[in-house]
Design an enzyme around this catalytic site. Structure first.
Site, PDB file in Angstrom:
ATOM      1  CG  HIS A 136      -1.714  -1.289   1.320  1.00 19.92           C
ATOM      2  ND1 HIS A 136      -1.759  -2.055   2.465  1.00 19.92           N
ATOM      3  CD2 HIS A 136      -2.443  -1.965   0.399  1.00 19.92           C
ATOM      4  CE1 HIS A 136      -2.494  -3.130   2.243  1.00 19.92           C
ATOM      5  NE2 HIS A 136      -2.909  -3.096   0.994  1.00 19.92           N
ATOM      6  N   PRO A 137       1.742   1.402  -1.008  1.00 15.53           N
ATOM      7  CG  PRO A 137       2.822   1.349  -3.085  1.00 15.53           C
ATOM      8  CD  PRO A 137       1.921   0.536  -2.186  1.00 15.53           C
TER       9      PRO A 137
END
Length: 504
Positions: free
Chosen positions: A441-442
């Protein structure tokens, strides 16, 4: 889909969870010409391959960028999946449909951004969603994205057992993570209907939308850089040398793709650009505050008699560590069957992945070279502070304790990782640091921020500072990684930017 006009009104780069949404919304106005350029393949709405439709399969190698990243000193090269196809990572993810929390948006506000409070964004969350359950105050009934709450009857016995063991351990049963309360355990909300992953390429870019004469979609177009006349964006240059012109350019390449394009375009830290021989257009801290959530796979062999593994996803315990600040919920313990059963001596497996979802560590994204075909250098800098390492250890220990609760223990035959021989905190900490998992989940590589935020690259509506005609609208502009998975929040970001900038 028509031929590409010489110059379009809006040129959208990247057809993932933000770009597909913006292309669909922007082209609602028949007077506005829109060109969507996607680096991956473009499938017809009814022709996605089975690997992308099957909600129990993730990170398909035929539709992936092939990135790697540094996790920790002990794990310098981790596979870092990102979807490369119309639909982006929404076409290859685990289909978890969690929203960011009100406390997450309060943190965004600390960066001086306006229009992103929970009250501001709730209407957009409701607009994008169609779901038959939950409180009307929180949920939408007619949006493009189908979201379904996993019922007990849908969960495998071991996934249901994890929820029941969490409750026995003292946690609440939540019933709706996208409603009023998140602290507790339940089955996930997912964007899955009849086992089919509902990616944005399917649900926003429907066959009807794609027939609009003012919308053009092109696949297999990898973008090198933005073209400028002075400091005004005029289009983009593809890696094959083709120029595409637009009166406005919106980058939706994601937390890795968008900053890489900006850097190749001369927007980024001046010293880094000069070292690569890239003329500086705007000296901005692109790629300097990358955030992602670190996890650890605590894996178990399912017990004979409890080998069911469909659906693969899953159940969640969302809670606070002992070092959480305020109303943070900084830990996830997820229960899934995403590990192949062939790795288990019983033929069945369940993974209790602990994840630190509110890390204070930040990483970086830099260019390896000016070549658009070369992957960027990604450093997640996981466990970069002592507090992060302690909270991560706490999460793994919590997952192991729940596994050993009498309610859950009948469902597994053996702990596969880290294994029963790892018992003390020091040994477990070493194992975690050597085997971190990317939760995937950058965010925050091109962060939004107000005038007083030294890390800000874009303003509160995604406009890149110091230039004109260029906007970024995707996970990269989120100023602090939320405590949730990010896909639904990224869709909301695109909906919100469309509403604020283009809908009137």
């Amino acid at each position: 889909m028509s031929d590409v006009p010489a110059t379009v009104d809006v040129l959208v780069v990247g057809g993932g969870s933000a770009g597909a949404v913006l292309a669909a919304r922007l082209s609602q106005d028949p007077a506005r010409t829109v060109l969507l350029l996607e680096a991956g393949r473009v499938y017809a709405a009814d022709a996605y391959p089975p690997a992308l439709l099957d909600a129990d399969r993730i990170a398909d190698p035929d539709h992936d960028w092939g990135y790697t990243s540094r996790g920790t000193d002990q794990a310098p090269q981790l596979p870092t999946p990102r979807g490369k196809v119309l639909g982006g990572s929404s076409a290859v993810n685990a289909c978890v449909a969690l929203r960011a929390r009100a406390a997450d948006f309060a943190k965004w506000g600390e960066h001086g951004v306006e229009g992103w409070s929970y009250d501001d964004v709730l209407p957009a969350f409701k607009l994008l969603e169609n779901t038959p359950t939950g409180d009307d105050a929180y949920h939408g009934r007619s949006g493009p994205l189908a979201i379904r709450q996993r019922a007990d009857s849908e969960l495998t016995p071991s996934l249901r057992g994890f929820v029941e063991a969490s409750v026995a351990h003292g946690f609440k049963r939540v019933h709706d993570f996208n409603g009023a309360e998140q602290n507790g355990a339940d089955g996930y909300p997912v964007d899955v209907v009849d086992g089919v992953r509902q990616n944005v390429g399917l649900v926003y870019l429907t066959a009807e939308v794609r027939r609009r004469p003012n919308l053009t979609i092109r696949g297999d177009v990898n973008i090198d850089r933005v073209l400028f006349d002075g400091t005004t964006a005029t289009g983009v240059l593809a890696a094959d040398g083709t120029e595409y012109r637009g009166r406005e350019v919106i980058l939706c390449g994601g937390a890795y793709g968008s900053p890489a394009i900006l850097l190749r375009s001369g927007i980024g830290p001046a010293a880094d650009l000069t070292e690569l021989g890239i003329p500086v257009v705007a000296d901005l801290p692109v790629g300097q505050r990358l955030q992602d959530q670190v996890g650890y796979y605590n894996a178990y062999a399912l017990a004979p008699g409890h080998l069911e593994m469909t659906p693969a996803v899953g159940s969640l315990l969302w809670t606070a560590s002992s070092e959480a600040v305020g109303d943070e919920l900084d830990l996830h313990v997820t229960a899934t069957h995403l590990m192949d059963g062939s790795f288990s001596p019983t033929g069945g497996a369940i993974v209790l992945m602990a994840a630190l979802v509110q890390p204070e560590s930040t990483g970086t994204l830099k260019l390896a070279s000016r070549d658009p075909g070369e992957a960027p250098l990604i450093d997640g800098n996981f466990l970069g502070t002592g507090r992060d390492a302690r909270r991560m250890l706490e999460g793994v220990k919590l997952g192991r304790a729940i596994a050993r609760n009498p309610v859950f223990s009948p469902f597994f035959a053996a702990e596969l990782a880290p294994g029963d021989t790892v018992t003390d905190d020091e040994a477990l900490s070493r194992v975690i640091a050597a085997n971190p998992a990317i939760y995937g989940h950058p965010t925050s590589s091109v962060p939004m921020g107000g005038p007083g935020d030294p890390w800000a690259v874009v303003d509160s509506i995604g406009a890149v500072k110091g230039v004109s005609g260029l906007r970024v609208a995707d996970a990269s502009i989120i100023p602090e990684v939320p405590s949730s998975t990010t896909n639904v929040t990224v869709i909301m970001v695109a909906e919100r930017i469309y509403e604020r900038v283009y809908a009137s």
